[in-house]
Design a protein around this motif. Structure first.
Motif, mmCIF file in Angstrom:
data_model
loop_
_atom_site.group_PDB
_atom_site.id
_atom_site.type_symbol
_atom_site.label_atom_id
_atom_site.label_comp_id
_atom_site.label_asym_id
_atom_site.label_seq_id
_atom_site.Cartn_x
_atom_site.Cartn_y
_atom_site.Cartn_z
ATOM 1 N N ASP A 1 0.890 -1.294 0.390
ATOM 2 C CA ASP A 1 -0.101 0.118 0.218
ATOM 3 C C ASP A 1 1.071 0.916 -0.150
ATOM 4 O O ASP A 1 0.498 2.445 -0.937
ATOM 5 C CB ASP A 1 -1.411 -0.257 1.138
ATOM 6 N N GLN A 2 2.055 1.048 0.438
ATOM 7 C CA GLN A 2 2.624 2.724 1.011
ATOM 8 C C GLN A 2 3.544 2.627 -0.371
ATOM 9 O O GLN A 2 3.759 3.990 -1.089
ATOM 10 C CB GLN A 2 4.288 2.351 1.604
ATOM 11 N N GLU A 3 3.915 1.470 -1.277
ATOM 12 C CA GLU A 3 4.307 1.701 -2.807
ATOM 13 C C GLU A 3 3.646 2.183 -3.661
ATOM 14 O O GLU A 3 3.539 3.183 -4.631
ATOM 15 C CB GLU A 3 5.375 -0.068 -3.101
ATOM 16 N N MET A 4 2.238 2.098 -3.632
ATOM 17 C CA MET A 4 0.608 2.188 -4.293
ATOM 18 C C MET A 4 0.467 3.768 -3.683
ATOM 19 O O MET A 4 0.713 5.007 -4.949
ATOM 20 C CB MET A 4 -0.526 1.896 -4.170
ATOM 21 N N LEU A 5 0.790 3.914 -2.642
ATOM 22 C CA LEU A 5 0.685 5.638 -2.601
ATOM 23 C C LEU A 5 1.407 6.369 -3.169
ATOM 24 O O LEU A 5 1.938 7.440 -3.649
ATOM 25 C CB LEU A 5 0.202 5.223 -1.006
ATOM 26 N N GLU A 6 3.300 5.872 -2.961
ATOM 27 C CA GLU A 6 4.272 6.637 -3.244
ATOM 28 C C GLU A 6 3.856 6.919 -5.041
ATOM 29 O O GLU A 6 4.447 7.958 -5.703
ATOM 30 C CB GLU A 6 5.200 6.274 -3.414
ATOM 31 N N ALA A 7 3.983 5.971 -5.688
ATOM 32 C CA ALA A 7 4.350 5.788 -7.158
ATOM 33 C C ALA A 7 2.126 6.745 -7.729
ATOM 34 O O ALA A 7 2.127 7.601 -8.692
ATOM 35 C CB ALA A 7 3.251 4.390 -7.315
ATOM 36 N N SER A 8 0.744 6.672 -6.620
ATOM 37 C CA SER A 8 0.758 7.935 -7.009
ATOM 38 C C SER A 8 0.813 9.322 -7.487
ATOM 39 O O SER A 8 0.025 9.995 -7.947
ATOM 40 C CB SER A 8 -1.155 7.106 -5.910
ATOM 41 N N LYS A 9 1.707 9.503 -5.679
ATOM 42 C CA LYS A 9 2.238 10.537 -6.490
ATOM 43 C C LYS A 9 3.009 11.163 -7.576
ATOM 44 O O LYS A 9 3.186 12.497 -7.479
ATOM 45 C CB LYS A 9 2.681 10.685 -4.127
ATOM 46 N N ASN A 10 3.358 9.843 -7.274
ATOM 47 C CA ASN A 10 4.232 10.338 -8.813
ATOM 48 C C ASN A 10 4.083 10.426 -10.214
ATOM 49 O O ASN A 10 4.464 9.924 -11.608
ATOM 50 C CB ASN A 10 5.428 9.656 -8.892
ATOM 51 N N ASN A 11 2.473 10.449 -10.204
ATOM 52 C CA ASN A 11 1.564 10.352 -10.847
ATOM 53 C C ASN A 11 2.335 8.117 -11.899
ATOM 54 O O ASN A 11 2.109 8.510 -13.379
ATOM 55 C CB ASN A 11 1.767 10.770 -12.199
ATOM 56 N N PHE A 12 2.280 7.839 -10.945
ATOM 57 C CA PHE A 12 2.386 6.530 -11.533
ATOM 58 C C PHE A 12 3.857 6.045 -12.421
ATOM 59 O O PHE A 12 3.935 5.236 -13.844
ATOM 60 C CB PHE A 12 1.937 5.378 -11.771
ATOM 61 N N GLU A 13 4.640 7.264 -12.507
ATOM 62 C CA GLU A 13 5.570 7.383 -13.361
ATOM 63 C C GLU A 13 6.703 6.334 -11.937
ATOM 64 O O GLU A 13 7.585 6.053 -11.319
ATOM 65 C CB GLU A 13 6.608 8.316 -12.889
ATOM 66 N N THR A 14 7.348 5.499 -13.286
ATOM 67 C CA THR A 14 8.473 4.140 -12.401
ATOM 68 C C THR A 14 9.960 4.971 -12.748
ATOM 69 O O THR A 14 10.557 5.621 -13.432
ATOM 70 C CB THR A 14 8.488 2.890 -13.264
ATOM 71 N N MET A 15 10.712 4.269 -11.969
ATOM 72 C CA MET A 15 12.183 4.259 -11.802
ATOM 73 C C MET A 15 13.216 4.341 -13.742
ATOM 74 O O MET A 15 13.291 5.227 -13.853
ATOM 75 C CB MET A 15 12.898 3.755 -10.718
ATOM 76 N N THR A 16 12.243 2.762 -14.096
ATOM 77 C CA THR A 16 12.880 2.638 -15.419
ATOM 78 C C THR A 16 12.471 3.823 -16.514
ATOM 79 O O THR A 16 13.421 3.880 -17.113
ATOM 80 C CB THR A 16 12.741 1.052 -16.058
ATOM 81 N N SER A 17 11.199 4.690 -15.877
ATOM 82 C CA SER A 17 10.863 5.259 -17.451
ATOM 83 C C SER A 17 11.186 6.800 -16.740
ATOM 84 O O SER A 17 11.882 7.393 -17.961
ATOM 85 C CB SER A 17 9.385 5.389 -16.987
ATOM 86 N N ALA A 18 11.455 7.302 -15.404
ATOM 87 C CA ALA A 18 11.997 8.262 -15.265
ATOM 88 C C ALA A 18 14.363 8.583 -15.787
ATOM 89 O O ALA A 18 14.571 9.194 -16.262
ATOM 90 C CB ALA A 18 12.164 8.682 -14.078
ATOM 91 N N VAL A 19 14.205 7.463 -15.574
ATOM 92 C CA VAL A 19 16.086 7.193 -16.090
ATOM 93 C C VAL A 19 16.023 6.944 -17.616
ATOM 94 O O VAL A 19 17.046 7.535 -17.805
ATOM 95 C CB VAL A 19 16.330 6.179 -15.509
ATOM 96 N N ALA A 20 14.958 5.974 -18.069
ATOM 97 C CA ALA A 20 15.215 6.595 -19.189
ATOM 98 C C ALA A 20 14.855 7.480 -20.273
ATOM 99 O O ALA A 20 15.360 7.968 -21.210
ATOM 100 C CB ALA A 20 13.657 5.818 -20.182
ATOM 101 N N LYS A 21 14.304 8.698 -19.618
ATOM 102 C CA LYS A 21 13.854 9.910 -20.065
ATOM 103 C C LYS A 21 14.725 10.820 -19.747
ATOM 104 O O LYS A 21 15.612 11.501 -21.055
ATOM 105 C CB LYS A 21 12.229 11.051 -19.059
ATOM 106 N N LYS A 22 16.050 10.754 -18.590
ATOM 107 C CA LYS A 22 16.982 11.553 -19.000
ATOM 108 C C LYS A 22 18.606 10.536 -19.769
ATOM 109 O O LYS A 22 19.298 11.860 -19.443
ATOM 110 C CB LYS A 22 17.567 11.338 -17.443
#
Length: 71
Positions: free
Chosen positions: A20-41
């Motif tokens: 539940d904590q991971e779901m809450l954190e992901a919803s705060k980040n608009n469900f952006e994953t670390m891999t997609s954030a790294v891929a953009k950068k």
């Protein structure tokens, strides 16, 4: 990214359902994953790199032509 896509990616990467904590954190980040954030950068390429490559090709072609002429 949608919640469903995030859930699938999370389960593939981690092999389990998110807490539940991971779901809450992901919803705060608009469900952006670390891999997609790294891929953009990670796909930023310096413009000077293209210039260096072009100069390298020009030098290589010039060397080839000069070497061919003096054989």
């Amino acid at each position: 990214m949608t919640k469903e896509k995030w859930l699938v990616e999370f389960q593939v990467l981690n092999g389990r359902r998110p807490t539940d904590q991971e779901m809450l954190e992901a919803s705060k980040n608009n469900f952006e994953t670390m891999t997609s954030a790294v891929a953009k950068k990670s796909f930023k390429i310096e413009p000077s790199l293209f210039l260096k490559i072009a100069i390298g090709f020009i030098v290589a072609i010039f060397g080839y032509v000069v070497g061919y002429l003096f054989m």
